[in-house]
Design an enzyme around this catalytic site. Sequence first.
Site, PDB file in Angstrom:
ATOM      1  N   GLU A   1       1.593  -3.296  -2.185  1.00  0.00           N
ATOM      2  CA  GLU A   1       2.034  -2.718  -0.917  1.00  0.00           C
ATOM      3  C   GLU A   1       0.898  -2.717   0.105  1.00  0.00           C
ATOM      4  O   GLU A   1       1.120  -2.938   1.299  1.00  0.00           O
ATOM      5  CB  GLU A   1       2.548  -1.289  -1.140  1.00  0.00           C
ATOM      6  CG  GLU A   1       3.742  -1.200  -2.075  1.00  0.00           C
ATOM      7  CD  GLU A   1       4.931  -1.986  -1.574  1.00  0.00           C
ATOM      8  OE1 GLU A   1       5.102  -2.091  -0.341  1.00  0.00           O
ATOM      9  OE2 GLU A   1       5.695  -2.513  -2.410  1.00  0.00           O
TER      10      GLU A   1
ATOM     11  N   ASP B   1       1.148 -10.277  -3.289  1.00  0.00           N
ATOM     12  CA  ASP B   1       0.818 -10.413  -4.711  1.00  0.00           C
ATOM     13  C   ASP B   1      -0.608 -10.929  -4.888  1.00  0.00           C
ATOM     14  O   ASP B   1      -1.365 -10.436  -5.736  1.00  0.00           O
ATOM     15  CB  ASP B   1       1.794 -11.376  -5.396  1.00  0.00           C
ATOM     16  CG  ASP B   1       3.125 -10.724  -5.726  1.00  0.00           C
ATOM     17  OD1 ASP B   1       3.221  -9.483  -5.665  1.00  0.00           O
ATOM     18  OD2 ASP B   1       4.079 -11.466  -6.048  1.00  0.00           O
TER      19      ASP B   1
END
Length: 448
Positions: free
Chosen positions: A291, A383
């Site tokens: 996040e 990611d």
Amino acid sequence: MPPSTPAPSLLSPSVLLTLVFAAALLAGLALRLWLASRQIRHVAQHRSTVPAAFAGRIPLAAHQKAADYTVAKARFSLLEMALSAAVLLGWTLLGGLDALNRALLTWLGGGMVQQLALLAAFAAISGLIDLPATLYQTFVIEQRFGFNKMTPRLWLADLAKSTLMGAAIGLPIASLILWLMGAAGAFWWLWAWGAWMAFNLLLMVIYPLFIAPFFNQFKPLEDASLKERVTALMQRCGFAAKGLFVMDGSRRSAHANAYFTGFGAAKRVVFYDTLLRQLNVGEVEAVLAHELGHFKHRHIVKRIAGLFALSLAGFALLGWLSTQVWFYTGLGVVPNLMLEGVAGSAPNDALALLLFLLAAPVFTVFISPLFAQLSRRHEFEADAYAMAQADGRDLATALLKLYEDNASTLTPDPVYVKFYYSHPPAVERLARMPIATANTAATPGYST
């Protein structure tokens, strides 16, 4: 009754809009039905075997549950799509919105009260039409697969709260935009766009402080070791938050999540309690790092900027269309200026807003894959950032647990993915992460 007018030519703008709208509606429906059917077939065909990339880590029973859950939702979506197309046709070309507008004009006359009543009545009727589908999704599909934790009493409480909140927030901003449409001249759409954007930014600030607590309980994160690790991660990433909170998501669903909310100094990190029960400390850190990757790559700012640009174009287009009689008549509505008596002097602003909101999705559905592709690219970037800031193996195992616990299919249809998926499918996503198995590196993907 409207004054008598000559029959429109087949080449008139009104008739052309009707034909284009009907064609786009049918084409969009056919496309979405085809995509959902592909998804159903593909997932069902791969139900019996866990993909090689996940062999040994995802049990066959969990894989089959995910397949059955995906198919059940997709099959129900076929009915929802057909119903929504029929309802849209009813509101527009079959005269539903026109009849509602005339009834309210007869009852209330022209003016701001009638316009707000039209918006409110439309929202209420639409909500009632959607109610059976919402109940079925919650108390049948989600219940069947063990995800629903809602009681009828809690569901009714949420419905009452959301209705009150929608009225408290929606009516003032609707009143402001309608007033600007009538009082701000030819460039009202520019002022309305500014008001709408300011409203959205304000909402980002007040949502975590006043709106979200109206529905859920938020408690400060108490796990000392997790709090220390998460705080250190945010310091490394240069992210400042108002606090770390745990939300009682388990009251409504077994699905797990974590998210940032707020804007500027009001930013908060929120963990679902279900997420903290499913993941260990390292895995939670990795999920949060993902996040934070969105924050580091300024994905949120880019999306807000994109929203600003798209909404500006939308308001400009609405500003032009609202002055065109064929925009109303082509979508099944007689504008107030063509009606007799008091109604003939009533503003068309609420009608224009509703028609635009009804018609725009019919055309924008064809460009939705572009936004989905951009979102998937952002997920890959987040990611990669997470693997640089935390243990990539923790991120991989966290995602595997979340895929399993949320019954997310590991074998979606590739075409369906390109059109709808805002997140990359599991095989593509995990192939970029260090997982302690030779299978993953050797597996190119899944069959189509």
